[in-house]
Motif scaffolding. Structure first.
Motif, PDB file in Angstrom:
ATOM      1  N   GLU A 100      21.906 -13.213   8.619  1.00  0.00           N
ATOM      2  CA  GLU A 100      22.481 -11.903   8.443  1.00  0.00           C
ATOM      3  C   GLU A 100      21.530 -10.771   8.591  1.00  0.00           C
ATOM      4  O   GLU A 100      21.934  -9.649   9.307  1.00  0.00           O
ATOM      5  N   LEU A 101      20.439 -10.806   8.315  1.00  0.00           N
ATOM      6  CA  LEU A 101      19.066  -9.737   8.566  1.00  0.00           C
ATOM      7  C   LEU A 101      18.162 -10.267   9.436  1.00  0.00           C
ATOM      8  O   LEU A 101      16.811  -9.880   9.386  1.00  0.00           O
ATOM      9  N   ALA A 102      18.427 -10.917  10.250  1.00  0.00           N
ATOM     10  CA  ALA A 102      17.643 -11.491  11.528  1.00  0.00           C
ATOM     11  C   ALA A 102      16.547 -10.200  12.338  1.00  0.00           C
ATOM     12  O   ALA A 102      15.687 -10.080  12.387  1.00  0.00           O
ATOM     13  N   ASP A 103      17.586  -9.110  12.585  1.00  0.00           N
ATOM     14  CA  ASP A 103      17.008  -8.094  13.229  1.00  0.00           C
ATOM     15  C   ASP A 103      16.604  -6.968  12.453  1.00  0.00           C
ATOM     16  O   ASP A 103      16.253  -5.848  12.906  1.00  0.00           O
ATOM     17  N   TRP A 104      16.586  -7.127  10.952  1.00  0.00           N
ATOM     18  CA  TRP A 104      16.239  -6.160  10.199  1.00  0.00           C
ATOM     19  C   TRP A 104      14.858  -6.089   9.898  1.00  0.00           C
ATOM     20  O   TRP A 104      14.005  -6.984  10.257  1.00  0.00           O
ATOM     21  N   THR A 105      14.090  -4.668   9.501  1.00  0.00           N
ATOM     22  CA  THR A 105      12.737  -4.976   9.370  1.00  0.00           C
ATOM     23  C   THR A 105      12.517  -4.801   7.902  1.00  0.00           C
ATOM     24  O   THR A 105      12.836  -4.071   7.089  1.00  0.00           O
ATOM     25  N   ILE A 106      11.760  -5.867   7.484  1.00  0.00           N
ATOM     26  CA  ILE A 106      11.428  -5.810   5.991  1.00  0.00           C
ATOM     27  C   ILE A 106      10.278  -4.692   5.755  1.00  0.00           C
ATOM     28  O   ILE A 106       9.294  -4.538   6.506  1.00  0.00           O
ATOM     29  N   LEU A 107      10.638  -3.762   4.614  1.00  0.00           N
ATOM     30  CA  LEU A 107       9.897  -2.747   4.360  1.00  0.00           C
ATOM     31  C   LEU A 107       8.976  -3.080   3.237  1.00  0.00           C
ATOM     32  O   LEU A 107       7.793  -2.538   2.787  1.00  0.00           O
TER      33      LEU A 107
ATOM     34  N   GLU B 156       3.287   6.221  -4.923  1.00  0.00           N
ATOM     35  CA  GLU B 156       1.710   5.868  -3.958  1.00  0.00           C
ATOM     36  C   GLU B 156       2.164   6.829  -2.754  1.00  0.00           C
ATOM     37  O   GLU B 156       2.666   5.774  -1.873  1.00  0.00           O
ATOM     38  N   ASN B 157       1.761   7.920  -2.641  1.00  0.00           N
ATOM     39  CA  ASN B 157       1.934   8.427  -1.546  1.00  0.00           C
ATOM     40  C   ASN B 157       0.879   8.338  -0.420  1.00  0.00           C
ATOM     41  O   ASN B 157      -0.168   9.317  -0.072  1.00  0.00           O
ATOM     42  N   VAL B 158       1.014   7.244   0.312  1.00  0.00           N
ATOM     43  CA  VAL B 158      -0.046   6.765   1.444  1.00  0.00           C
ATOM     44  C   VAL B 158       0.292   7.561   2.862  1.00  0.00           C
ATOM     45  O   VAL B 158      -0.504   7.464   3.870  1.00  0.00           O
ATOM     46  N   TRP B 159       1.575   8.207   2.957  1.00  0.00           N
ATOM     47  CA  TRP B 159       2.110   8.546   4.269  1.00  0.00           C
ATOM     48  C   TRP B 159       1.757  10.140   4.420  1.00  0.00           C
ATOM     49  O   TRP B 159       2.122  10.651   5.152  1.00  0.00           O
TER      50      TRP B 159
ATOM     51  N   SER C 259       0.816  -1.235   0.167  1.00  0.00           N
ATOM     52  CA  SER C 259      -0.020  -0.162  -0.129  1.00  0.00           C
ATOM     53  C   SER C 259       1.091   1.194   0.087  1.00  0.00           C
ATOM     54  O   SER C 259       0.778   2.242   0.873  1.00  0.00           O
ATOM     55  N   GLY C 260       1.759   1.040  -1.002  1.00  0.00           N
ATOM     56  CA  GLY C 260       2.708   2.503  -1.262  1.00  0.00           C
ATOM     57  C   GLY C 260       3.724   2.100  -1.977  1.00  0.00           C
ATOM     58  O   GLY C 260       4.123   1.061  -2.179  1.00  0.00           O
TER      59      GLY C 260
ATOM     60  N   PHE D 160       4.974  -2.036   2.324  1.00  0.00           N
ATOM     61  CA  PHE D 160       4.062  -2.543   3.323  1.00  0.00           C
ATOM     62  C   PHE D 160       3.734  -1.498   4.223  1.00  0.00           C
ATOM     63  O   PHE D 160       4.133  -1.213   5.473  1.00  0.00           O
ATOM     64  N   ALA D 161       2.908  -0.376   3.509  1.00  0.00           N
ATOM     65  CA  ALA D 161       2.793   0.906   4.473  1.00  0.00           C
ATOM     66  C   ALA D 161       1.926   0.600   5.636  1.00  0.00           C
ATOM     67  O   ALA D 161       2.257   1.261   6.655  1.00  0.00           O
ATOM     68  N   LYS D 162       0.882  -0.258   5.373  1.00  0.00           N
ATOM     69  CA  LYS D 162      -0.018  -0.378   6.614  1.00  0.00           C
ATOM     70  C   LYS D 162       0.537  -0.964   7.602  1.00  0.00           C
ATOM     71  O   LYS D 162       0.365  -0.926   8.733  1.00  0.00           O
ATOM     72  N   GLN D 163       1.412  -2.257   7.506  1.00  0.00           N
ATOM     73  CA  GLN D 163       1.858  -3.009   8.202  1.00  0.00           C
ATOM     74  C   GLN D 163       3.286  -2.240   9.028  1.00  0.00           C
ATOM     75  O   GLN D 163       3.420  -2.463  10.247  1.00  0.00           O
ATOM     76  N   ILE D 164       3.844  -1.724   8.247  1.00  0.00           N
ATOM     77  CA  ILE D 164       5.292  -1.230   8.548  1.00  0.00           C
ATOM     78  C   ILE D 164       5.158   0.191   8.604  1.00  0.00           C
ATOM     79  O   ILE D 164       5.966   0.730   7.529  1.00  0.00           O
ATOM     80  N   PRO D 165       4.309   0.908   9.355  1.00  0.00           N
ATOM     81  CA  PRO D 165       4.110   2.539   8.935  1.00  0.00           C
ATOM     82  C   PRO D 165       5.413   3.360   9.134  1.00  0.00           C
ATOM     83  O   PRO D 165       5.731   4.350   8.199  1.00  0.00           O
TER      84      PRO D 165
END
Length: 264
Positions: free
Chosen positions: A103-110, A150-153, A8-9, A25-30
């Motif tokens: 390697e990316l366990a602590d990273w946030t998927i965007l 897509e500017n949902v923010w 959604s973005g 994933f703008a709704k899940q990871i704002p």
């Protein structure tokens, strides 16, 4: 059936290798997606600096550290997923494989890369890319811009002026010169109009030519009035009659007799 939520973005980052669109994933990871979108808006400050066998590292200047945000339905289930480092601001990764859990366990998927960008990203990770043992590129892939698709923010996008070697015409304000102490003039509104250098040089050259030009004196000749023959003869007779005669001057006596004989 895929459990992954819909995006959604979307943003587009433009680099010297080509554009890269990312669906987020703008709704899940704002929070994380908003920060990434703001970085993409200043895409000329983003650079691909490192390429390993599992992911491509993308760095951006400025910004804040993205907090850890997770969703059970969002995983590294496919290549070309975009994630953000939660310990260092402006550090992102684009996965090349699904085996990146350690390697990316602590990273946030965007989000995930979409479109034709996957092809030049794959070539960037090929054997022809010059890099050291740690994967640092010898020639970094620099960014040249970016925009939000897509500017949902509701991010206020900055208006950037396009560079086309065009001149922007602005209204010029006249300068008011005054020597009155009571008048105060706003210095911000004063713009001094100066003559272009070419026009000044042209005027100076013309002045020099006018000074060096030799002065020629012109004289006006008035043509002598020529009287008709008849009038001339009458005037000659009148002058001869009116002229005082002397009996002692034989020349005048002869002239008088000659005139009398011609008229008779």
């Amino acid at each position: 059936m895929s459990l992954e939520p819909a995006t959604s973005g979307a943003v587009r980052w433009r680099s010297i290798r080509g554009p890269m669109e990312v669906a987020l994933f703008a709704k899940q990871i704002p929070n994380g997606t908003r920060t990434f979108a703001e970085h993409v808006m200043h895409g000329d400050q983003m650079t691909i600096t490192r390429v390993t066998e599992k992911y491509i590292e993308l760095t951006a200047s400025g910004g804040q550290i993205i907090p850890k945000e997770s969703n059970s339905r969002i995983r590294f289930s496919k290549p070309y997923m975009v994630a953000a480092d939660t310990t260092k601001p402006g550090r992102y990764a684009i996965t090349l494989t699904t085996q990146v859990g350690d390697e990316l366990a602590d990273w946030t998927i965007l989000g995930k890369v979409r479109g034709d960008a996957v092809y030049w990203l794959r070539n960037l990770a090929g054997s022809g890319t010059v890099k050291d043992e740690d994967g640092v590129l010898q020639y970094a892939v620099k960014g040249i811009g970016g925009e939000i698709l897509e500017n949902v923010w509701n991010i206020q996008e900055e208006k950037q002026e396009a560079i086309h070697n065009t001149e922007v015409k602005t209204a010029r304000k006249q300068v008011l010169l005054s020597f009155d102490e009571d008048e105060e003039e706003d210095a911000t509104d004063v713009q001094i109009r100066m003559r272009p250098i070419k026009k000044v040089k042209r005027a100076q050259k013309k002045e020099r030519e006018e000074k060096d030009k030799p002065v020629t004196k012109t004289t006006t000749t008035v043509p002598e009035t020529v009287l008709p023959a008849g009038n001339a003869q009458e005037r000659l007779q009148d002058s001869a009659v009116d002229a005082p005669t002397s009996h002692t001057d034989p020349t005048l006596e002869k002239l008088r007799k000659f005139q009398e004989g011609s008229t008779g």
